[in-house]
Design a protein around this motif. Sequence first.
Motif, short mmCIF file in Angstrom:
data_model
loop_
_atom_site.label_atom_id
_atom_site.label_comp_id
_atom_site.label_asym_id
_atom_site.label_seq_id
_atom_site.Cartn_x
_atom_site.Cartn_y
_atom_site.Cartn_z
N GLN A 231 0.83 -1.21 0.00
CA GLN A 231 0.00 0.00 0.00
C GLN A 231 0.86 1.26 0.00
O GLN A 231 0.56 2.24 -0.70
CB GLN A 231 -0.94 -0.02 1.20
CG GLN A 231 -2.02 -1.09 1.12
CD GLN A 231 -2.85 -1.17 2.39
OE1 GLN A 231 -2.37 -0.89 3.48
NE2 GLN A 231 -4.11 -1.58 2.26
N ASP A 235 1.17 4.38 -2.77
CA ASP A 235 1.11 5.80 -2.40
C ASP A 235 2.28 6.59 -2.98
O ASP A 235 2.16 7.81 -3.19
CB ASP A 235 1.10 5.95 -0.88
CG ASP A 235 -0.26 5.64 -0.27
OD1 ASP A 235 -1.28 5.75 -0.99
OD2 ASP A 235 -0.31 5.29 0.93
N ARG A 265 -6.41 4.33 -7.15
CA ARG A 265 -5.52 4.22 -5.99
C ARG A 265 -6.24 3.61 -4.78
O ARG A 265 -5.74 2.66 -4.15
CB ARG A 265 -4.92 5.57 -5.64
CG ARG A 265 -3.72 5.46 -4.69
CD ARG A 265 -3.17 6.83 -4.32
NE ARG A 265 -2.79 7.64 -5.46
CZ ARG A 265 -1.58 7.67 -6.01
NH1 ARG A 265 -0.62 6.90 -5.50
NH2 ARG A 265 -1.34 8.44 -7.04
N LYS A 269 -5.56 -0.18 -3.07
CA LYS A 269 -5.17 -0.39 -1.67
C LYS A 269 -6.18 -1.28 -0.94
O LYS A 269 -5.81 -2.09 -0.09
CB LYS A 269 -5.02 0.96 -0.98
CG LYS A 269 -3.85 1.79 -1.53
CD LYS A 269 -3.80 3.18 -0.97
CE LYS A 269 -3.44 3.18 0.50
NZ LYS A 269 -3.29 4.57 1.01
#
Length: 611
Positions: A231, A235, A265, A269
């Motif tokens: 994750q 980012d 995004r 995640k």
Amino acid sequence: MGELGMVWARRALLGGALLLGLSAGGLACSNRGVSESTASSTVSPASASGETADVSLGAPAVGAKREAALATAAPGDGAGASKGRAGIGGLPAPAAPPPVAAAVEGAAPEAALDPNGRFATTYRPGGGHLAAFESAVARGIVPAGERELVSDVGARYAPAIDVPKGVTLALRTDLERAKVPPGGGPVHVRVALRSTAQAPAARPHLSVHLVLDVSGSMSGEPMARARDAAQALVDRLDASDDFSLVTFSSDAAVRIPDGPVGPRRAAIKAAIAGIAEGGGTNIGRGLELGYAQAAQPGIPDGAVRVVLLLSDGRANAGIMSSERLSRLALDAFQAGVQTSTFGLGADYDGALMSGIASDGAGGYYYLRDPDQIAPALATELDKRLDPVATAVELRVRLKPDVKLLQVYGSRRLSDAEAARVRAIEVAADAQAARRDRIARDREDDAEGGMRFFIPAFSRDDGHALLFKLGLPAGAQARTVASIELKYKDRVTKKNVVDEAPLKVAYATGDADSAASVDLSVGKTIQGFAAGETLAEAARHIALGDRARAVALLSEREGILRVAAGALGEPLFLKDADRLARLRGHAGAADGLGDPLVLAMLLETASRSHLR
């Protein structure tokens, strides 16, 4: 030690007033790869006989024979020929440990190596050389307190070079003496590279494809930290960057197909958070799916495509041949996809992960615990995937009357290994043309000289190589070699070829030569020599010759203690203490004295010195 004694110590440690001992106690591992690949060494008849000899290089004789003194530069060639040692004339041997070499007249000169061919490079990110050691610590075989024995000490022996201005990759050469003896003989040459701190003008488009082990052994904390790291990786990517996720256990599946991160995004995640573990370890199928994602047609031509393989185990399903798995990585790199590997915990296959990273022109990272996953992925993205130079080749061409005696911390590549490096070079050439619009210039494979290839060189980084050459007698200054540095400059977007002659001046006498020593090069010699000694001691332990290993460690320990004062480097005392501890372990029959454990300890310590 008096002032006169210190002067003689410095001269002898740096090869000034020399006794060059050619002994079987020298290092038959001088051409071993510091990268995780290894090759066997052949012992010459002279080495096998255990004979020792000294040859004078112009120091004042004392009677018909000389007293054998402590050795400095760890000598040797990769074929196990007779090894050279520089002695300290006029200095008493340290009380403990004593020197092991004895003087014998009539020595033959050191055997020369073939100065043409590809050699292994020691420039490689990731700390993979510590994998076997940390695995032993994790299993309780080696106490955690022994980490000091294998700490990364190589940097202290590297030359201090200012960050270059006006060029992306600077080349510097240093001789151990500004003037060589009129009679010639062995001379060390240090070649150093230093990269600019300036990043390429624009960050490349990244196409990142994570191939994640979700087998049963990853359950618990490792899987939790792997999810967190994945994750965090997402980012760090720009919205325009590509990302895909493949998970594998007994089989493999595409969990997140390739595409721009952009508005995905949060969904990416969330999908990562839902990953569950269980099953076997089918690395091959995971790589195949990862490479397929990296080949999707929507990825821009100029993107940096990389597969990141993270596993804590060994291939036990699907393709299990290390050769075939490494070949997948080589084929992928030829198609424009790099592969970096991340080995987690105490039981993964270090040789396999190293081989995949090597053939995939990527980094090999050892992660002692799950908390290291995220920092390692960040290092990969922020530094290694945006290098300042690619397809870096250093080539050293010697004049016909100059001999190559040793290449420290390296070895000649086999024909098969050389062919793989050549394939990587051609692929890197094509990728630079496609991604950075730098013209191709590697279609022809020019022969000749020692060749060291580095697929990518990071910004604000350095690297050093150390050679021992045999020079002929002379009186006038002359060129003994040419050194060529060739690379793809990602800062200026052009091919760069920098060639410089290696020139030597001859002294009027041996004393004149001894007065011209370079203490900085002397420190490098000592550091690299200690690494070679550790590697040779590991080899003798593996062969069952514990006494010879102890003798080598004793000798090198004494040399480092003298060198600490003679070269003004107190950290050599710390290194000497480490060798003393290893020597103590070598004298034990169990615990850390177990042959397999001890050989691993010595080999890891060697690589820490030679990196």
